[in-house]
Design a protein around this motif. Structure first.
Motif, PDB file in Angstrom:
ATOM      1  N   PRO A 116       0.937  -1.345  -0.047  1.00 58.34           N
ATOM      2  CA  PRO A 116       0.037   0.059   0.091  1.00 58.34           C
ATOM      3  C   PRO A 116       0.836   1.207   0.046  1.00 58.34           C
ATOM      4  CG  PRO A 116      -0.916  -1.578   1.442  1.00 58.34           C
ATOM      5  CD  PRO A 116       0.323  -2.247   0.922  1.00 58.34           C
ATOM      6  N   LYS A 117       2.001   1.547   0.714  1.00 60.34           N
ATOM      7  CA  LYS A 117       2.569   2.592   0.674  1.00 60.34           C
ATOM      8  C   LYS A 117       3.276   3.001  -0.623  1.00 60.34           C
ATOM      9  CE  LYS A 117       2.441   3.928   5.132  1.00 60.34           C
ATOM     10  NZ  LYS A 117       1.542   5.092   5.307  1.00 60.34           N
ATOM     11  N   ASP A 118       3.630   1.893  -1.202  1.00 56.01           N
ATOM     12  CA  ASP A 118       4.302   1.942  -2.765  1.00 56.01           C
ATOM     13  C   ASP A 118       3.246   2.320  -3.678  1.00 56.01           C
ATOM     14  OD1 ASP A 118       6.712   1.275  -1.906  1.00 56.01           O
ATOM     15  OD2 ASP A 118       6.309  -0.807  -2.080  1.00 56.01           O
ATOM     16  N   THR A 119       2.033   2.150  -3.530  1.00 61.05           N
ATOM     17  CA  THR A 119       0.779   2.305  -4.136  1.00 61.05           C
ATOM     18  C   THR A 119       0.649   3.853  -4.155  1.00 61.05           C
ATOM     19  OG1 THR A 119      -0.128   0.109  -4.388  1.00 61.05           O
ATOM     20  CG2 THR A 119      -1.477   1.994  -4.676  1.00 61.05           C
ATOM     21  N   GLU A 120       0.643   4.311  -2.810  1.00 59.84           N
ATOM     22  CA  GLU A 120       0.404   5.804  -2.590  1.00 59.84           C
ATOM     23  C   GLU A 120       1.559   6.626  -3.492  1.00 59.84           C
ATOM     24  OE1 GLU A 120      -0.248   6.976   1.305  1.00 59.84           O
ATOM     25  OE2 GLU A 120      -0.136   4.930   1.892  1.00 59.84           O
ATOM     26  N   LYS A 121       2.579   6.256  -3.871  1.00 63.36           N
ATOM     27  CA  LYS A 121       3.688   7.134  -4.527  1.00 63.36           C
ATOM     28  C   LYS A 121       3.247   7.185  -5.846  1.00 63.36           C
ATOM     29  CE  LYS A 121       7.151   5.404  -1.310  1.00 63.36           C
ATOM     30  NZ  LYS A 121       8.205   4.597  -1.218  1.00 63.36           N
ATOM     31  N   PRO A 166       1.168  -0.700 -12.583  1.00 65.02           N
ATOM     32  CA  PRO A 166       0.145  -0.601 -11.344  1.00 65.02           C
ATOM     33  C   PRO A 166      -0.858   0.560 -11.538  1.00 65.02           C
ATOM     34  CG  PRO A 166       2.335  -0.989 -10.425  1.00 65.02           C
ATOM     35  CD  PRO A 166       2.523  -0.597 -11.836  1.00 65.02           C
ATOM     36  N   LEU A 167      -1.991   0.526 -10.860  1.00 60.56           N
ATOM     37  CA  LEU A 167      -2.898   1.703 -10.970  1.00 60.56           C
ATOM     38  C   LEU A 167      -2.693   2.672  -9.743  1.00 60.56           C
ATOM     39  CD1 LEU A 167      -6.217  -0.499 -11.316  1.00 60.56           C
ATOM     40  CD2 LEU A 167      -4.817   0.721 -13.160  1.00 60.56           C
TER      41      LEU A 167
END
Length: 105
Positions: A60-65, A74-75
């Motif tokens: 999740p922390k990487d998705t936030e970036k 990735p979306l």
């Protein structure tokens, strides 16, 4: 998740599930609610987080970036939520799937 559409592919004899007008409205509302799994995010954003985790092993922390959408990657969390009330009507789906069984939910 890019647009509101039914995926009418091979169904192995199972009926196609089609949303009623009321179910489309409920889905739109549900996706905007706060996620119980990921605090500070909507249900729609939680779906994106889970998709990225499963498909790309992205936490999740990487998705936030991620800030922009790139095909095959990735979306981002700021992806525009499709309006699912724009899904085809029952009659339109019947024309697409022809003689296959359909269940309205």
């Amino acid at each position: 998740m890019m647009n509101a559409a039914y995926i009418c592919t091979h169904n192995n004899g199972h009926p196609f599930l089609v949303l009623s007008y009321e179910a489309k409205i409920k889905l739109n509302k549900k996706l905007m609610l706060p996620s119980m799994k990921y605090r500070g995010f909507t249900v729609f954003q939680a779906v994106i987080i889970d998709y990225n985790l499963e498909r790309f092993s992205l936490y999740p922390k990487d998705t936030e970036k991620i800030t922009e959408y790139k095909s095959g990657e990735p979306l981002p969390l700021n992806l525009a939520r499709p309006d699912y009330s724009n899904l085809p009507s029952e009659d339109e789906v019947r024309r697409i799937i022809k003689d296959k069984r359909m269940v309205i939910i």
